[in-house]
Design a protein around this motif. Structure first.
Motif, PDB file in Angstrom:
ATOM      1  N   MET A  62       0.835  -1.204   0.000  1.00 11.22           N
ATOM      2  CA  MET A  62       0.000   0.000   0.000  1.00 11.22           C
ATOM      3  C   MET A  62       0.868   1.251   0.000  1.00 11.22           C
ATOM      4  SD  MET A  62      -3.221  -0.892   2.502  1.00 11.22           S
ATOM      5  CE  MET A  62      -2.300  -1.701   3.805  1.00 11.22           C
ATOM      6  N   MET A  63       1.913   1.248   0.798  1.00 13.99           N
ATOM      7  CA  MET A  63       2.817   2.400   0.862  1.00 13.99           C
ATOM      8  C   MET A  63       3.485   2.636  -0.488  1.00 13.99           C
ATOM      9  SD  MET A  63       4.511   1.712   4.601  1.00 13.99           S
ATOM     10  CE  MET A  63       5.718   3.027   4.480  1.00 13.99           C
ATOM     11  N   ASN A  64       3.895   1.564  -1.144  1.00 12.24           N
ATOM     12  CA  ASN A  64       4.569   1.678  -2.436  1.00 12.24           C
ATOM     13  C   ASN A  64       3.610   2.126  -3.538  1.00 12.24           C
ATOM     14  OD1 ASN A  64       6.943   0.815  -1.240  1.00 12.24           O
ATOM     15  ND2 ASN A  64       6.748  -1.284  -1.964  1.00 12.24           N
ATOM     16  N   THR A  65       2.354   1.763  -3.419  1.00 14.02           N
ATOM     17  CA  THR A  65       1.363   2.084  -4.443  1.00 14.02           C
ATOM     18  C   THR A  65       0.933   3.543  -4.389  1.00 14.02           C
ATOM     19  OG1 THR A  65       0.545  -0.177  -4.443  1.00 14.02           O
ATOM     20  CG2 THR A  65      -0.937   1.489  -5.322  1.00 14.02           C
ATOM     21  N   ASP A  66       0.646   4.040  -3.172  1.00 12.55           N
ATOM     22  CA  ASP A  66       0.129   5.408  -3.042  1.00 12.55           C
ATOM     23  C   ASP A  66       0.413   5.889  -1.621  1.00 12.55           C
ATOM     24  OD1 ASP A  66      -1.253   7.796  -3.039  1.00 12.55           O
ATOM     25  OD2 ASP A  66      -3.156   6.942  -3.718  1.00 12.55           O
ATOM     26  N   TYR A  67       1.637   6.356  -1.402  1.00 11.86           N
ATOM     27  CA  TYR A  67       2.050   6.750  -0.060  1.00 11.86           C
ATOM     28  C   TYR A  67       1.191   7.866   0.533  1.00 11.86           C
ATOM     29  CZ  TYR A  67       5.021   7.645   3.955  1.00 11.86           C
ATOM     30  OH  TYR A  67       5.482   7.808   5.236  1.00 11.86           O
ATOM     31  N   PRO A  68       0.850   8.908  -0.224  1.00 12.68           N
ATOM     32  CA  PRO A  68      -0.001   9.946   0.360  1.00 12.68           C
ATOM     33  C   PRO A  68      -1.335   9.396   0.882  1.00 12.68           C
ATOM     34  CG  PRO A  68       0.987  10.759  -1.649  1.00 12.68           C
ATOM     35  CD  PRO A  68       1.300   9.284  -1.582  1.00 12.68           C
ATOM     36  N   SER A  69      -1.990   8.565   0.110  1.00 14.22           N
ATOM     37  CA  SER A  69      -3.262   7.991   0.555  1.00 14.22           C
ATOM     38  C   SER A  69      -3.064   7.068   1.750  1.00 14.22           C
ATOM     39  CB  SER A  69      -3.941   7.228  -0.579  1.00 14.22           C
ATOM     40  OG  SER A  69      -4.373   8.125  -1.574  1.00 14.22           O
ATOM     41  N   PHE A  70      -1.954   6.347   1.782  1.00 11.30           N
ATOM     42  CA  PHE A  70      -1.655   5.488   2.923  1.00 11.30           C
ATOM     43  C   PHE A  70      -1.561   6.322   4.196  1.00 11.30           C
ATOM     44  CE2 PHE A  70       1.484   3.963   5.923  1.00 11.30           C
ATOM     45  CZ  PHE A  70       0.926   2.750   6.294  1.00 11.30           C
ATOM     46  N   VAL A  71      -0.793   7.411   4.151  1.00  6.59           N
ATOM     47  CA  VAL A  71      -0.620   8.264   5.329  1.00  6.59           C
ATOM     48  C   VAL A  71      -1.956   8.884   5.724  1.00  6.59           C
ATOM     49  CG1 VAL A  71       0.465  10.365   6.224  1.00  6.59           C
ATOM     50  CG2 VAL A  71       1.814   8.735   4.890  1.00  6.59           C
ATOM     51  N   GLU A  72      -2.709   9.370   4.762  1.00  7.74           N
ATOM     52  CA  GLU A  72      -4.003   9.977   5.059  1.00  7.74           C
ATOM     53  C   GLU A  72      -4.948   8.956   5.695  1.00  7.74           C
ATOM     54  OE1 GLU A  72      -5.384  11.843   1.465  1.00  7.74           O
ATOM     55  OE2 GLU A  72      -3.566  13.073   1.325  1.00  7.74           O
ATOM     56  N   ALA A  73      -4.961   7.737   5.209  1.00 12.97           N
ATOM     57  CA  ALA A  73      -5.810   6.691   5.791  1.00 12.97           C
ATOM     58  C   ALA A  73      -5.375   6.370   7.212  1.00 12.97           C
ATOM     59  CB  ALA A  73      -5.766   5.435   4.922  1.00 12.97           C
ATOM     60  N   PHE A  74      -4.075   6.277   7.424  1.00 10.71           N
ATOM     61  CA  PHE A  74      -3.533   5.999   8.754  1.00 10.71           C
ATOM     62  C   PHE A  74      -3.938   7.100   9.730  1.00 10.71           C
ATOM     63  CE2 PHE A  74      -0.225   5.749  11.972  1.00 10.71           C
ATOM     64  CZ  PHE A  74      -0.057   4.384  12.159  1.00 10.71           C
ATOM     65  N   VAL A  75      -3.773   8.341   9.321  1.00 12.83           N
ATOM     66  CA  VAL A  75      -4.135   9.481  10.168  1.00 12.83           C
ATOM     67  C   VAL A  75      -5.642   9.477  10.421  1.00 12.83           C
ATOM     68  CG1 VAL A  75      -4.257  12.005  10.268  1.00 12.83           C
ATOM     69  CG2 VAL A  75      -2.159  10.887   9.491  1.00 12.83           C
ATOM     70  N   GLU A  83      -5.253  15.945   3.568  1.00  8.41           N
ATOM     71  CA  GLU A  83      -4.203  16.342   2.627  1.00  8.41           C
ATOM     72  C   GLU A  83      -3.267  17.365   3.271  1.00  8.41           C
ATOM     73  OE1 GLU A  83      -6.237  17.718  -0.863  1.00  8.41           O
ATOM     74  OE2 GLU A  83      -6.672  15.679  -1.554  1.00  8.41           O
ATOM     75  N   THR A  84      -3.837  18.315   4.005  1.00  9.42           N
ATOM     76  CA  THR A  84      -3.025  19.318   4.699  1.00  9.42           C
ATOM     77  C   THR A  84      -2.119  18.649   5.725  1.00  9.42           C
ATOM     78  OG1 THR A  84      -4.675  21.042   4.375  1.00  9.42           O
ATOM     79  CG2 THR A  84      -3.105  21.369   6.176  1.00  9.42           C
ATOM     80  N   LEU A  85      -2.682  17.721   6.493  1.00  6.38           N
ATOM     81  CA  LEU A  85      -1.884  17.011   7.496  1.00  6.38           C
ATOM     82  C   LEU A  85      -0.774  16.194   6.838  1.00  6.38           C
ATOM     83  CD1 LEU A  85      -4.730  15.875   9.909  1.00  6.38           C
ATOM     84  CD2 LEU A  85      -2.994  17.654  10.317  1.00  6.38           C
ATOM     85  N   TYR A  86      -1.077  15.582   5.696  1.00  2.00           N
ATOM     86  CA  TYR A  86      -0.050  14.824   4.976  1.00  2.00           C
ATOM     87  C   TYR A  86       1.102  15.737   4.574  1.00  2.00           C
ATOM     88  CZ  TYR A  86       2.473  12.646   1.192  1.00  2.00           C
ATOM     89  OH  TYR A  86       3.496  12.181   0.386  1.00  2.00           O
ATOM     90  N   HIS A  87       0.785  16.898   4.019  1.00  2.00           N
ATOM     91  CA  HIS A  87       1.835  17.824   3.581  1.00  2.00           C
ATOM     92  C   HIS A  87       2.635  18.353   4.765  1.00  2.00           C
ATOM     93  CE1 HIS A  87       0.955  17.700  -0.638  1.00  2.00           C
ATOM     94  NE2 HIS A  87      -0.323  17.885  -0.383  1.00  2.00           N
ATOM     95  N   ARG A  88       1.970  18.636   5.867  1.00  2.00           N
ATOM     96  CA  ARG A  88       2.683  19.067   7.073  1.00  2.00           C
ATOM     97  C   ARG A  88       3.614  17.956   7.566  1.00  2.00           C
ATOM     98  NH1 ARG A  88      -1.805  21.093  11.026  1.00  2.00           N
ATOM     99  NH2 ARG A  88      -0.084  20.873  12.499  1.00  2.00           N
ATOM    100  N   TYR A  89       3.132  16.717   7.518  1.00  2.00           N
ATOM    101  CA  TYR A  89       3.939  15.559   7.908  1.00  2.00           C
ATOM    102  C   TYR A  89       5.174  15.436   7.011  1.00  2.00           C
ATOM    103  CZ  TYR A  89       5.275  10.606   7.791  1.00  2.00           C
ATOM    104  OH  TYR A  89       5.981   9.435   7.762  1.00  2.00           O
ATOM    105  N   MET A  90       4.990  15.581   5.716  1.00  2.00           N
ATOM    106  CA  MET A  90       6.096  15.427   4.772  1.00  2.00           C
ATOM    107  C   MET A  90       7.100  16.576   4.882  1.00  2.00           C
ATOM    108  SD  MET A  90       5.751  12.544   3.388  1.00  2.00           S
ATOM    109  CE  MET A  90       7.005  12.630   2.127  1.00  2.00           C
ATOM    110  N   ASP A  91       6.656  17.747   5.309  1.00  2.00           N
ATOM    111  CA  ASP A  91       7.541  18.909   5.440  1.00  2.00           C
ATOM    112  C   ASP A  91       8.431  18.845   6.676  1.00  2.00           C
ATOM    113  OD1 ASP A  91       6.595  20.004   3.097  1.00  2.00           O
ATOM    114  OD2 ASP A  91       5.180  21.366   4.092  1.00  2.00           O
ATOM    115  N   ARG A  92       8.124  17.941   7.593  1.00  2.00           N
ATOM    116  CA  ARG A  92       8.867  17.875   8.852  1.00  2.00           C
ATOM    117  C   ARG A  92       9.617  16.551   8.948  1.00  2.00           C
ATOM    118  NH1 ARG A  92       6.285  20.389  13.680  1.00  2.00           N
ATOM    119  NH2 ARG A  92       8.225  19.607  14.547  1.00  2.00           N
TER     120      ARG A  92
END
Length: 61
Positions: free
Chosen positions: A14-27, A40-49
């Motif tokens: 799942m992570m390899n297929t669509d990492y943004p959606s994986f993180v959003e689903a987890f959150v 989506e905002t939380l994903y971008h904040r996560y990726m920026d840190r």
């Protein structure tokens, strides 16, 4: 192969297929948030840190 191995393999796929959606689903699962824009905002904040992890420090060895 144990159940843990199977789950790890599935999660990795799942992570390899669509990492943004994986993180959003987890959150979403962990917080109950369902608003796609917020996720989506939380994903971008996560990726920026670099110092944020998806797991609590409790799970560190």
């Amino acid at each position: 192969m144990t159940n843990i191995d199977i789950f790890k393999q599935q999660i990795q796929e799942m992570m390899n297929t669509d990492y943004p959606s994986f993180v959003e689903a987890f959150v979403s699962i962990e917080t109950g948030e369902t608003n796609k824009e917020v996720l989506e905002t939380l994903y971008h904040r996560y990726m920026d840190r670099d110092d944020v992890t998806l797991l609590n420090e409790f799970f560190s060895k």
